[in-house]
Structures are given as structure tokens and as C-alpha cells.
Design a protein around this motif. Structure first.
Motif, PDB file in Angstrom:
ATOM      1  N   UNK A 226       0.719  -1.221   0.003  1.00 44.01           N
ATOM      2  CA  UNK A 226       0.024   0.018  -0.109  1.00 44.01           C
ATOM      3  C   UNK A 226       0.997   1.354   0.101  1.00 44.01           C
ATOM      4  N   UNK A 227       0.166   2.506  -0.277  1.00 37.21           N
ATOM      5  CA  UNK A 227       1.035   3.634  -0.214  1.00 37.21           C
ATOM      6  C   UNK A 227      -0.018   4.501   0.530  1.00 37.21           C
ATOM      7  N   UNK A 228       0.499   5.621   1.077  1.00 37.93           N
ATOM      8  CA  UNK A 228      -0.517   6.615   1.918  1.00 37.93           C
ATOM      9  C   UNK A 228      -0.584   7.866   1.070  1.00 37.93           C
TER      10      UNK A 228
ATOM     11  N   UNK B  24       4.448  -0.173   6.653  1.00 37.50           N
ATOM     12  CA  UNK B  24       5.916  -0.319   7.268  1.00 37.50           C
ATOM     13  C   UNK B  24       6.501   0.815   7.190  1.00 37.50           C
ATOM     14  N   UNK B  25       7.982   0.960   7.287  1.00 38.76           N
ATOM     15  CA  UNK B  25       8.754   1.891   7.162  1.00 38.76           C
ATOM     16  C   UNK B  25       9.177   2.202   5.578  1.00 38.76           C
ATOM     17  N   UNK B  26       8.780   1.124   4.946  1.00 36.87           N
ATOM     18  CA  UNK B  26       9.290   1.202   3.444  1.00 36.87           C
ATOM     19  C   UNK B  26       7.896   1.761   2.658  1.00 36.87           C
ATOM     20  N   UNK B  27       7.003   1.642   3.362  1.00 38.91           N
ATOM     21  CA  UNK B  27       5.933   2.537   2.738  1.00 38.91           C
ATOM     22  C   UNK B  27       5.871   3.820   2.608  1.00 38.91           C
TER      23      UNK B  27
ATOM     24  N   UNK C  66       8.747   5.458   1.341  1.00 37.76           N
ATOM     25  CA  UNK C  66       9.627   5.579   0.274  1.00 37.76           C
ATOM     26  C   UNK C  66       8.363   5.295  -0.863  1.00 37.76           C
ATOM     27  N   UNK C  67       7.536   4.161  -0.927  1.00 35.06           N
ATOM     28  CA  UNK C  67       6.660   4.034  -1.980  1.00 35.06           C
ATOM     29  C   UNK C  67       5.636   5.092  -1.855  1.00 35.06           C
ATOM     30  N   UNK C  68       5.333   5.611  -0.795  1.00 30.09           N
ATOM     31  CA  UNK C  68       4.212   6.833  -0.777  1.00 30.09           C
ATOM     32  C   UNK C  68       4.941   7.944  -1.502  1.00 30.09           C
ATOM     33  N   UNK C  69       6.221   8.403  -1.234  1.00 28.41           N
ATOM     34  CA  UNK C  69       6.636   9.536  -1.901  1.00 28.41           C
ATOM     35  C   UNK C  69       6.638   9.400  -3.353  1.00 28.41           C
ATOM     36  N   UNK C  70       7.228   8.197  -3.921  1.00 29.61           N
ATOM     37  CA  UNK C  70       7.273   7.902  -5.332  1.00 29.61           C
ATOM     38  C   UNK C  70       5.809   7.814  -6.070  1.00 29.61           C
ATOM     39  N   UNK C  71       4.741   7.394  -5.506  1.00 32.28           N
ATOM     40  CA  UNK C  71       3.389   7.278  -5.811  1.00 32.28           C
ATOM     41  C   UNK C  71       2.898   8.799  -5.827  1.00 32.28           C
TER      42      UNK C  71
ATOM     43  N   UNK D 130       7.283  -0.221  -9.281  1.00 30.92           N
ATOM     44  CA  UNK D 130       7.136  -0.019  -7.629  1.00 30.92           C
ATOM     45  C   UNK D 130       6.308   0.968  -7.203  1.00 30.92           C
ATOM     46  N   UNK D 131       5.710   2.048  -8.011  1.00 32.61           N
ATOM     47  CA  UNK D 131       4.553   2.939  -7.368  1.00 32.61           C
ATOM     48  C   UNK D 131       3.289   2.161  -7.323  1.00 32.61           C
ATOM     49  N   UNK D 132       2.479   2.686  -6.672  1.00 38.34           N
ATOM     50  CA  UNK D 132       1.274   2.043  -6.464  1.00 38.34           C
ATOM     51  C   UNK D 132      -0.058   2.902  -6.835  1.00 38.34           C
ATOM     52  N   UNK D 133      -0.812   2.780  -7.842  1.00 46.33           N
ATOM     53  CA  UNK D 133      -1.771   3.775  -8.403  1.00 46.33           C
ATOM     54  C   UNK D 133      -2.783   2.584  -8.848  1.00 46.33           C
ATOM     55  N   UNK D 134      -4.009   3.098  -8.060  1.00 47.37           N
ATOM     56  CA  UNK D 134      -5.323   2.075  -8.673  1.00 47.37           C
ATOM     57  C   UNK D 134      -5.720   2.534  -9.741  1.00 47.37           C
TER      58      UNK D 134
END
Length: 410
Positions: A220-222, A354-357, A359-364, A391-395
Motif C-alpha cells: 500500500x501507499x499513503x 511499514x517503514x518502506x511504505x 518511500x513507496x508513498x513518496x514515489x506514488x 514500484x509505484x502504487x496507483x489504482x
């Protein structure tokens, strides 16, 4: 004109590194591991030999060995030409080794397991703790497989081994496809390094069927709205959660890994407090990141000296508390392939953070804000747009909303 030279594999390292022979001939390049290692401080780049030094008294014999290798490649090249054979890298290697077989004592053959053990020890000086942990876990499974089934060495790494080993990891250890893929990737990196050093001649691991498994993870991303909710929680009554929240937000607005955003020091804040400049731990890249207003606020709060972080594991546990307090509890369905079977589960979103979320949130979030992919990749370190887009999370809905602004749909 054909010309031989010697180069160091890692000329800037503080430990011993391999010496390669590089032979340029007929617009081609032949690279060969001499099997010799030297600390760069003893190496003379101009003469391409070891410096005369009391700290390295065996330098005459060492240089004599390099001389023999240089003479050997020159003789091999001339022999092929004299025999009317067009030189290529394969023929040069064979002829060079024929030349050297009479002059040089061949070193004792290093086994695959001996190499891995030595390589892990070497890596402790220049790799992150996380990488060493991955290496050790992969090595543990290889040793278990060897003890339970059959010996493993360079020459036995085949497609048959690959298929059997996949079953061992999936069915006997019930590992997910991505975890299995990570171990196969590590084995291939061991073999690539051993091949570079001239210890392995079996290239079956480069067969396209010897592939690294990968399954798209339900990570997931925030969103910016969710990050605002997290920022607004009053956590003064719980200093531990407040510290975790603040560090996590720094990660969400810088795109840095946990190992990097928890190590930011005052000297990393440059350009009149507008940019963070760091060398990343995992890749050694230098990155410059504009400071988001939230990061500026947090840095001001701690006078540019962020609090010491908990361990990644502890931080992840506390982080779930923080996200839950922010009310981010929507249910998310996840699927994972474990032991060859698809497992489905439904969890509240905060349990998947998690903490890795960060980095993923930033990119997305930057991608959704129309920041060019190449600009984001300069910070995240992705080498290709393809790997970045995975890597990015886009619905699907978010992707459709993003496309609505494209000229094609207007």
C-alpha cells in the motif's frame, strides 16, 4: 595495435581487490581475472604494477607474475595470427591459459561454498547489514539443501538444480514467490561475482529459464490526505509514537530508505535549509532532495538533529499504532502465493504499513502530482522507468483520474 593493461576491480576500496587484465585488440576488448588481489594503496596506476614498498616486500614476485600474464596474452595473440586464425575472446582465453599453464602454479580450486563464505566476510566491510542478512539466509538454505539432498558446486548449478531447489524453498519451507525470487537473485549474484573472478566457468545460471521469480506484491501507499491526518495527530502524551511519526513523515516526503532517513545529520541540510543532500547507504549514490514544508517543520522542531530511531522491527510495530490512531483502517484484500498456493486475506490498511511504505508513498504521490518520472527516479535511484512504474502504487481509478487531465481526453 593490440595492447595489454592491468586495472583494479575496485580502485577506491580500502581492502584487497581483484586485478584484471584488459586486452584491447582489433577494436575488441578481452577482460580476464588474474586471480591476484592487492590493496589499492600498494598499486601504481601509471605503471600498472605494485609499488616498491617495504610494507609489501613480495612486490618483485607479484610484478613478475603480472609480467608473465602480459607476455602470455601477447604470445597467445601472435600465435593465433601466425596460425591464420582470427582472434576472439574465447580463443584468446584458451591460448592464454595454455601459455600460463607451464609457467604459473594454479591455485587450489575454490568451491562454491568456500567462495560464498569468503564473499560474505568481504561484504561486511562495504555492504549494509540488511544485505549481509539476505546473504546469510540464502547461504543457510543452500547448506540445508546440500545436507539433505546432494552436494552443490559451481559445475552442478544447472536447470535441474534450479527446478528442484524451487520446490525445496516453496514446498518444504512454504516461502512466498517473492521470497523465493530473492534467494534465486542472491544465488545468481554470487555466481556472477565468482564468474568475474575467474572461479566459475558454468554459465547455465544465465539461461533465461533460470529466472528470478517475481509476484506483484499487494503493498500500500499513503495518499497526501492520509499523510496530513497522520501529521495532525496530537501525540505529545506518547513521545515514542511522536518520534516514530515524525521520522516516518520525513521518509514519506524525502523518498529515502529507512537506513538513510534515520541517519540525517545537520550537515546534510544544505542550500540555506532548502535541500537534503546525502549519500545513500545501500547504493552509495549521492542524492539531493528539496525540503518539503512538513520536513522543514520537523527539522525545525528537532533543531536539524532528528531523534535516534528505534530498530526497523520496533519502528514498524509502533508505526501501526500511529496509523491506526490516524483512523486509516479501510479494509484491503491481499493475495500471496506461498508453498505454491494462493492465499487471500483481508486486513485493515494500518496493518500493512511499514517503514518502506514511506518511500513507496513518496514515489506514488509525486507521480500522481505530475512530477516527471525521470526526476523522481533521480531520488529513488531506479535505473529504468519500467522498474520505477512497477514500484509505484496507483489504482485503476487514480490512473483514470490522472489521464483525464491529458490533452488526448480533452
Amino acid at each position: 595495435m593490440a595492447k595489454a593493461k592491468f586495472i583494479l576491480k575496485e580502485p577506491n576500496t580500502k581492502i584487497d581487490t581483484l586485478i584484471y587484465l584488459v586486452y584491447n585488440y582489433q577494436y575488441k576488448r578481452f577482460k580476464y581475472s588474474t586471480g591476484e588481489r592487492i590493496n589499492p594503496k600498494f598499486w601504481n596506476k601509471s605503471s600498472q604494477r605494485v609499488k616498491a614498498s617495504k610494507q609489501f616486500p613480495e612486490y618483485p614476485e607479484f610484478n613478475s607474475r603480472l609480467d608473465k600474464i602480459e607476455n602470455g596474452i601477447n604470445n597467445a595473440f601472435r600465435k593465433l595470427l601466425n596460425d591464420g586464425i582470427q582472434p576472439n575472446n574465447k580463443l584468446l582465453k584458451e591460448e592464454l591459459e595454455n601459455e600460463l599453464s607451464d609457467n604459473l602454479v594454479k591455485a587450489k580450486k575454490t568451491t562454491f561454498f568456500e567462495f560464498i563464505e569468503d564473499y560474505i566476510e568481504e561484504s561486511k566491510l562495504n555492504k549494509t547489514n540488511g544485505t549481509i542478512k539476505v546473504y546469510n539466509t540464502t547461504f543457510k538454505y543452500l547448506k540445508e539443501y546440500k545436507n539433505r539432498y546432494k552436494p552443490i558446486d559451481f559445475e552442478t548449478i544447472s536447470l535441474e538444480f534450479y527446478n528442484h531447489y524451487l520446490g525445496f524453498l516453496k514446498l518444504e519451507h512454504n516461502l512466498s514467490n517473492n521470497t523465493v525470487g530473492k534467494h534465486i537473485k542472491t544465488i545468481k549474484s554470487f555466481l556472477n561475482e565468482a564468474t568475474e573472478r575467474g572461479l566459475n566457468n558454468n554459465l547455465e545460471f544465465r539461461n533465461k529459464k533460470f529466472k528470478t521469480l517475481r509476484e506483484e506484491a499487494d503493498t500500500v501507499y499513503l495518499s497526501i490526505e492520509e499523510l496530513n491526518k497522520i501529521e495532525k495527530i496530537d501525540l505529545k502524551a506518547s513521545p515514542r509514537l511522536e518520534k516514530v511519526r515524525d521520522l516516518f513523515l520525513v521518509g514519506c516526503y524525502t523518498g529515502l530508505r529507512f537506513s538513510d532517513f534515520t541517519q540525517i545529520q545537520p550537515e546534510n541540510i544544505v542550500s540555506n535549509n532548502t535541500v537534503i543532500k546525502v549519500r545513500t547507504k545501500k547504493t552509495g549514490q549521492r542524492v539531493s532532495i528539496p525540503l518539503h514544508k512538513t520536513v522543514r517543520t520537523i527539522l525545525k522542531k528537532y533543531k536539524n538533529r532528528l531523534p535516534k530511531a528505534y530498530s526497523n522491527q520496533t519502528m514498524n510495530a509502533y508505526l501501526k499504532e500511529v496509523i491506526s490512531l490516524a483512523g486509516i483502517k479501510e479494509l484491503v484484500e491481499t493475495t500471496i502465493t506461498k508453498g505454491g498456493k494462493i492465499e487471500k486475506s483481508v486486513l485493515p490498511k494500518y496493518k500493512l504499513v511499514s517503514t518502506h511504505t514511506a518511500r513507496r508513498s513518496f514515489a506514488t504521490n509525486l507521480y500522481l502530482a505530475e512530477v516527471p518520472s525521470i526526476s523522481i527516479m533521480k531520488i529513488t535511484g531506479h535505473k529504468t522507468e519500467r522498474s520505477f512504474l512497477q514500484y509505484i502504487r496507483v489504482s485503476q481509478k487514480e490512473n483514470a483520474d490522472k489521464l483525464l487531465t491529458h490533452p488526448f481526453f480533452n
